[in-house]
Design a protein around this motif. Structure first.
Motif, PDB file in Angstrom:
ATOM      1  N   UNK A  31       0.873  -1.161   0.199  1.00  0.00           N
ATOM      2  CA  UNK A  31      -0.024  -0.037  -0.085  1.00  0.00           C
ATOM      3  C   UNK A  31       0.951   1.359  -0.032  1.00  0.00           C
ATOM      4  N   UNK A  32       0.393   2.213  -0.584  1.00  0.00           N
ATOM      5  CA  UNK A  32       1.241   3.739  -0.223  1.00  0.00           C
ATOM      6  C   UNK A  32       1.376   4.143   0.994  1.00  0.00           C
ATOM      7  N   UNK A  33       2.028   4.783   1.155  1.00  0.00           N
ATOM      8  CA  UNK A  33       2.255   5.443   2.475  1.00  0.00           C
ATOM      9  C   UNK A  33       1.274   6.453   2.886  1.00  0.00           C
ATOM     10  N   UNK A  43       0.243   9.916  11.275  1.00  0.00           N
ATOM     11  CA  UNK A  43       0.878  10.816  10.160  1.00  0.00           C
ATOM     12  C   UNK A  43       1.710  10.013   9.345  1.00  0.00           C
ATOM     13  N   UNK A  44       1.795  10.491   8.071  1.00  0.00           N
ATOM     14  CA  UNK A  44       2.632  10.264   6.895  1.00  0.00           C
ATOM     15  C   UNK A  44       4.289   9.719   7.454  1.00  0.00           C
ATOM     16  N   UNK A  45       4.724  10.684   8.290  1.00  0.00           N
ATOM     17  CA  UNK A  45       5.942  10.628   8.659  1.00  0.00           C
ATOM     18  C   UNK A  45       6.030   9.477   9.763  1.00  0.00           C
ATOM     19  N   UNK A  46       4.969   9.219  10.490  1.00  0.00           N
ATOM     20  CA  UNK A  46       5.124   7.828  11.198  1.00  0.00           C
ATOM     21  C   UNK A  46       4.996   6.481  10.752  1.00  0.00           C
ATOM     22  N   UNK A  51       8.235   2.067   8.299  1.00  0.00           N
ATOM     23  CA  UNK A  51       8.804   1.384   6.951  1.00  0.00           C
ATOM     24  C   UNK A  51      10.249   1.180   6.967  1.00  0.00           C
ATOM     25  N   UNK A  52      10.715   2.069   7.480  1.00  0.00           N
ATOM     26  CA  UNK A  52      12.405   2.276   7.511  1.00  0.00           C
ATOM     27  C   UNK A  52      12.871   1.277   8.585  1.00  0.00           C
ATOM     28  N   UNK A  53      11.992   1.414   9.757  1.00  0.00           N
ATOM     29  CA  UNK A  53      12.617   0.579  10.806  1.00  0.00           C
ATOM     30  C   UNK A  53      12.298  -1.098  10.577  1.00  0.00           C
ATOM     31  N   UNK A  60      12.004  -7.048   6.125  1.00  0.00           N
ATOM     32  CA  UNK A  60      11.675  -6.813   4.787  1.00  0.00           C
ATOM     33  C   UNK A  60      12.466  -5.573   4.139  1.00  0.00           C
ATOM     34  N   UNK A  61      12.698  -6.048   2.624  1.00  0.00           N
ATOM     35  CA  UNK A  61      13.411  -5.120   1.959  1.00  0.00           C
ATOM     36  C   UNK A  61      12.299  -4.830   0.818  1.00  0.00           C
ATOM     37  N   UNK A  62      12.376  -3.467   0.707  1.00  0.00           N
ATOM     38  CA  UNK A  62      11.183  -2.776  -0.173  1.00  0.00           C
ATOM     39  C   UNK A  62      11.965  -2.179  -1.398  1.00  0.00           C
ATOM     40  N   UNK A  63      11.372  -1.877  -2.540  1.00  0.00           N
ATOM     41  CA  UNK A  63      11.838  -1.684  -3.790  1.00  0.00           C
ATOM     42  C   UNK A  63      11.037  -0.740  -4.323  1.00  0.00           C
ATOM     43  N   UNK A  64      11.181   0.719  -4.345  1.00  0.00           N
ATOM     44  CA  UNK A  64      10.446   1.588  -4.918  1.00  0.00           C
ATOM     45  C   UNK A  64      10.572   1.304  -6.763  1.00  0.00           C
TER      46      UNK A  64
END
Length: 308
Positions: A31-33, A43-46, A51-53, A60-64
């Protein structure tokens, strides 16, 4: 079994995203942020921080991929379960007092007795479908085996449970019937009933409607009812036919209905708390109903010894 409600907002978001990832596989688009932000009311920042954590923890490893969104490149389910606080999954089963219930217990034991990565599996046994579902509601277990009849009734009553697996008609019991000590059904003036057994309660109510008899109901724990019939405290009870065939030769028995009727009361199903996403994903990924059924049928046919 662990709740995230006592975590700070960032920790709760991390757990919620980990739960979401447990339902995904490599190559899936997430899903999108902004979508997560709206759904989780944070909040979007949260969301971005959580996701970074997840990536920092190597869960996980995410790929944009630009306007196409972000995709799961690599996923570590063990770490995700750890983040969710899941180390042991417990299923509560009915007491194995008949061969069919021994077979169900064996099916689950044979399939789940080994660990699945970081997650171990345990079985517990308790009488009464309501008691097993209450165990779910109180987070003392993660899944419960009850009849489909009981599950359907409890769902209609508003219990937040869902059926995630069914073992087929005849897997829970063969049928219900009236056990009594007198010469005929007309002599029955009192019935023992355990209110914790939803199946017995429902089938007793049905018998009263169909018979038209005025019968006094006496609340007695399930395990004590037969002895109370033998000693004359009550005249009879509605009971699992399998137990009658196997153990109660000296008492009379009358089938409640023709074979094949009331299939919902004869099927064993596995239910979970509807909100327990990690367990739902675990079952979907790891439970092979054919293997559970094969072990269960082996016990019934006598080709496999009960083990639970």
């Amino acid at each position: 079994m662990q709740s995230s409600k006592h975590l700070h907002l960032g920790g709760q978001t991390l757990v919620k995203l980990a739960e979401d990832m447990l339902g995904r596989a490599e190559g899936d688009r997430i899903e999108s942020v902004s979508g997560y932000s709206r759904r989780l009311s944070v909040a979007v920042g949260t969301v971005q921080k959580a996701l970074k954590e997840l990536e920092d923890l190597r869960a996980v490893v995410l790929q944009g991929k630009g306007h196409m969104g972000s995709f799961v490149k690599n996923i570590n389910y063990d770490r995700l379960y750890s983040i969710c606080g899941i180390s042991t999954i417990i299923f509560s089963l009915p007491l194995p007092y008949t061969k069919r219930l021994e077979a169900v217990a064996t099916g689950f034991f044979k399939h789940f007795h080994t660990s699945y990565g970081s997650v171990s599996f345990e079985l517990s046994y308790m009488r009464g479908s309501r008691q097993r579902v209450n165990s779910l509601m109180n987070n003392r277990s993660d899944g419960a085996v009850i009849s489909r009849l009981a599950a359907d009734i409890l769902i209609k009553e508003g219990f937040p449970i869902e059926i995630v697996a069914g073992l087929g008609p005849g897997s829970y019991l063969s049928s219900h019937g009236l056990i009594f000590s007198g010469n005929d059904c007309a002599s029955v003036k009192s019935l023992g009933v355990d209110p914790m057994s939803l199946d017995q309660t429902v089938m007793t109510e049905r018998f009263l409607r169909e018979s038209g008899l005025y019968i006094n109901l006496v609340e007695i724990p399930y395990s004590q009812i037969i002895e109370n019939i033998k000693t004359g405290v009550v005249d009879g009870t509605i009971w699992n036919r399998d137990y009658v065939v196997e153990r109660i030769g000296e008492l009379n028995f009358r089938e409640l209905s023709s074979p094949g009727a009331d299939e919902a009361s004869t099927e064993a199903v596995l239910v979970i708390n509807s909100d327990n996403l990690p367990v739902r994903h675990f079952i979907k990924r790891n439970m092979d109903i054919e293997k559970v059924t094969a072990a269960r049928e082996g016990v019934i046919k006598g080709t496999l010894l009960p083990e639970y």
